[in-house]
Structures are given as C-alpha cells and as structure tokens.
Design a protein around this motif. Structure first.
Motif: not given
Length: 532
Positions: A396-398, A447-450, A454-456, A484-485
């Motif tokens: 991940i990059i910010f 949201d926990e699913w969000l 992200l974890r996956i 998620i991209h």
C-alpha cells in the motif's frame, strides 16, 4: 513616553519645552501620525516663540538628507533592514516621535529587548543599543553640536529604533533565518572546477509564512500605540516546545546550547497549512525516524525509514489524498541509471525482480532482451515493477501532492525498522504499520467488511466470517484476490515531514535526536550574527 525630566531650576525646564515644541514641529513635517488624534493637536509653535534657540531648531532639509544618507550607507541586508530602508525611502514619517518628542515607547522597546534577547540566547550587538542610548542622552541633556545636530540625532534615533523593532518582531514572528533559502543551499547538486557549489538540490518545500509590506505596515502602526508591549509579546511562538526550550537556554552551553537555539528557530517558521483542533494529522520527524498519526482522542505512532544521506527525504507539508493498494513502482531514473541499466538485455534479471519496460511515447511493453543499457539511459523507456508481494513499495502507498515524487508506503524489506539509523530509502518514507495507518486515514469506525477487503488485498489474514469463508474457498495456487485497488482519503489528512533534533512528542515527552542530515549546522551558521 521618554520624558525629558524636569529638574530644579528653570533652565532645564525651558530646555525640555524647547525640545517638545521642536519635536512637534518635526511631527508636522513628517506626517507620521496622520490618523491619530492627539490631546495637544491645537498647539502652535507661536506658544513657544520666546524659547527659540538656533541649536535646537529642526531643519526639514537636514532631516530628509539624514534619512537619505542613513538608508544609503546602511549595508545591513537582513529582512528587517530592507523593510526599514523601504519604509523611509518611500516617505514614511518618523515612528517614535509625537507631540511631546521621543516618547516612552522607546523606553518600552529597549527595556523589553534588553530582557528578551538574553533569554533567547541572542546578542544585543545587532540592535545598535549603544548608538540609541547615546542619542537618547543627547536629546535628554540637549547636547547637540554641528556634527550631531538635533535634526540628525532625531532622525538617526528614529531609524535605529525602527530597525531594532522590526528586527525583533519579524524575527520572532517569521524566523531570524529564512528557511527556504538556508535549507535549499545545503546539498550541492553541481560544483565547478574549484569545488565551489554552483547549484543545489531543493529539499525544503514547506510553505512557511513570510513578512510582506502589509505585515510591516501593521507592525509599524502597532508601534505607534500604547499597546507596544502587548504587540511585542504577541509575536513570540506559543508552542510548548518553544517555551520549554526557552527555559533551558540559561543553563545550557556548548553543543547543547547550539542545539536548543536551532530548534527554537525552527519553531518560528510557521507553516501556512494549519490544523484545526478537531482534525487528524500526521507528522514525520526525520531525525527521529518516527511517525505520529494524531487524532483528537488518540495517537498512533510507528517507526519509519527515511532517505539516506545521499538521497535525503525532503521536508514538506501536504495532504494525503488517497491510498493505492498493491501499487506498481515506477523506478526513478536515478535508480535506473545506478542499478538497472547495466542489466539491459538480461531478461532473467527483469523476471526475478518482476520489472517490465514500456516505451514512454507509445506505452507499449518492450521485451527486456530488445533493450540495451544505452536505451534505458536515454530516457525514452520506463522501467516499473509489478504490484503485489515483493514490490519495493509494499502492499500500500499513501499519496499526496508534492514536487519530489515521494510518498509514504509499505515496504518489502521490514528488517530496516530494526535499525537505529533508518536512513535507507531513496527519499520516500517507509512506514512500519501500513494497515494501521490506512485505518487511521478512514472515517471513524470504518465498516468491518471494508477492513477485511483491505486485509485480503494486502495479503493479510481476514478477521470477519465473510472474509474467512472467501479465503477458504480459494484455490491455494491462485493469487490473492485484490478486492480493493484504491481508497480515497476524505477529508484529506494533513501531513508534515519535518526536522527537529529536539522534539516534543504528542505524549508530552521531550526527546533528543542526532542531526542525521547536518541541518543543525546549516541553521546554526545562519543564526550566528544574532548570537555573537
């Protein structure tokens, strides 16, 4: 007001009245306080006609000539001196003189500076106190002669008081050193045959506030009021770190004193990007190799790795706009030149590192076998690394707007976080806890699913039932799904990449760090004229 004290005997009282009357005449000449109402505004020189004496006569031509001479011969090139000259050269009236002569504001200024300058670790030398004291004495005792006529003395005194005042208020409010100039003359980009630097790397891009003509005009207006003392206190930095450093000056010496003075100066450089109390923000302190993500009710902190000595992390302020998951790494030309180009034509090297090559004009991929070192060095080809596991940017990059193509990002080499000196990158900031930082960027209670998506996407284990079931159903041979991209950061989170070798952490502890880039020396050298 600076009183010409009345003593026993009519001779001294008469002298005081003469100077007061003539000072009023000077006031009329200069128009210094055109919009101010004075209690003695209806007095005329006729009231003092019987007190006229040639040696006390003000001469408007001498006043203008004296101002012109002072402005031309004053070689001081600091910002305060430049603004002082400009003020008088553009017709500004005398600042420290009113109907009754040089008033108590001059005493207030000198008294405050005599206390404040030693407290700050600064010398009085640059403030012309000796000349000011001599001129005040001449006015009080009426000691004028052909070389030091009343016109010349009053003009010289006013000029020096104005410059001392502006030197202090501009320095305290904006810094005694211009950080944009000093910090961008630290690292030579190019040298001539004698080794003299002829160009420099720009590594400081903080949008600090600088004084302009409007500020100087307001400052001089405040100097003509009875609230001069309050105005002088208003310009002091209000940060707790500054206050605590100020307390240490009197008991410090040598290298420690220098370190304190330099970090006090950094507190005077005020970033235009302001943070409201309810806002989140992120601060990276390079010498600490540490990041703090601060919200109104909590602080997330972590180790970071920053630029090496040859590839320093730039100092800047910006705002995080979005996060990219599994980003591709477009390899900077400097790294292509130093590390990649020599492998031109070696398809095995490119495959092992998951690098690929594209033509910059067409965007088409080119086989590594068909690309020579010379072609890679030409600048016509782009080398990038596929996103995913093993990518140098991590998972991940910010991203945030900046002029250096640097970012905060994850890393595929977490071992660097175990080092004390974590100056290992090519300029970007590698973060130790990227997932936690991503969560910090999101709105409160995401949201926990969000979070699981992200974890996956980042190759981490899911924590929700939905995520666990999804991963259980996948063929282990299949690549990790990228659910998620990209994620926007809204509202944008302010970011400060700064440089303090004495730093007050969000928990209130004061920490000392080594001067890893040598910037303390550069700022200390620029501060010398104020200290010696």
């Amino acid at each position: 007001m600076l009183h010409i004290e009345s003593r026993q005997g009519g001779k001294k009282d008469t002298g005081a009245l003469i100077v007061s009357a003539l000072a009023f005449f000077l006031f009329l000449l200069t128009g210094c306080h055109e919009t101010t109402t004075h209690t003695k505004r209806n007095l005329t020189l006729d009231a003092f006609s019987d007190l006229k004496a040639e040696e006390y006569a003000l001469n408007s031509q001498l006043i203008y000539e004296s101002l012109e001479h002072i402005c031309k011969t004053d070689t001081d090139n600091c910002l305060a001196a430049n603004h002082t000259r400009k003020y008088y050269q553009e017709g500004g009236g005398l600042v420290w003189t009113d109907v009754l002569g040089v008033d108590e504001r001059a005493d207030t200024l000198i008294e405050i500076l005599r206390v404040k300058l030693p407290e700050m670790g600064f010398s009085e030398r640059r403030y012309h106190f000796a000349q000011i004291a001599d001129d005040l004495s001449r006015i009080r005792t009426l000691q004028f002669d052909s070389k030091n006529s009343i016109s010349r003395v009053m003009t010289r005194l006013d000029y020096n008081l104005t410059k001392a005042y502006l030197r202090y208020v501009i320095g305290q409010r904006f810094g005694f050193v211009n950080p944009t100039y000093v910090m961008n003359h630290c690292d030579a980009r190019e040298r001539d045959s004698t080794g003299q630097a002829i160009s420099y790397f720009n590594l400081y891009d903080v949008k600090v506030e600088h004084p302009n003509d409007a500020y100087v005009k307001r400052a001089l207006k405040r100097a003509t009021t009875d609230s001069l003392g309050i105005s002088l206190r208003m310009v002091e930095p209000k940060d707790e770190l500054y206050s605590r450093l100020l307390q240490l000056i009197s008991t410090s010496s040598g290298a420690q004193r220098q370190k304190i003075l330099v970090n006090m100066e950094r507190q005077r450089w005020r970033d235009k990007q302001q943070v409201a109390p309810e806002e989140k923000y992120i601060i990276v302190n390079v010498p600490a190799f540490h990041l703090w993500a601060v919200s109104p009710d909590s602080v997330l902190d972590m180790r970071v790795a920053c630029g090496a000595l040859r590839t320093k992390t730039p100092l800047l302020s910006s705002k995080i706009t979005h996060m990219e998951i599994n980003p591709e790494w477009v390899i900077p030309m400097s790294i292509v030149r130093d590390n990649v180009a020599r492998h031109g034509g070696d398809s095995g090297y490119f495959a092992r590192h998951r690098y690929y090559i594209t033509n910059r004009k067409t965007g088409k991929r080119i086989s590594p076998k068909a690309v020579s070192a010379g072609m890679l060095l030409s600048g016509n080809y782009r080398v990038a690394q596929e996103g995913g596991a093993g990518n140098s940017l991590g998972r991940i990059i910010f991203r945030f707007p900046n002029n250096f193509s640097v970012f905060l990002h994850d890393t595929s080499s977490p071992g660097a976080f175990m080092r004390d000196n974590r100056g290992v990158s090519h300029g970007c900031v590698r973060v130790q806890r990227p997932f936690d930082l991503a969560v910090f960027m999101m709105e409160d209670e995401p949201d926990e699913w969000l979070l699981d998506k992200l974890r996956i996407s980042m190759g981490m284990k899911p924590e929700t039932e939905q995520g666990i079931e999804m991963m259980d159903e996948l063929d282990p041979a299949e690549p990790t799904p990228r659910l998620i991209h990209s994620l926007p950061v809204s509202p944008r989170v302010p970011l400060y990449i700064t440089y303090y070798t004495i730093f007050l952490t969000p928990d209130g502890s004061m920490q000392y760090y080594p001067d890893v880039y040598g910037y303390d020396d550069a700022v200390g050298e620029a501060l010398k004229p104020n200290i010696e």
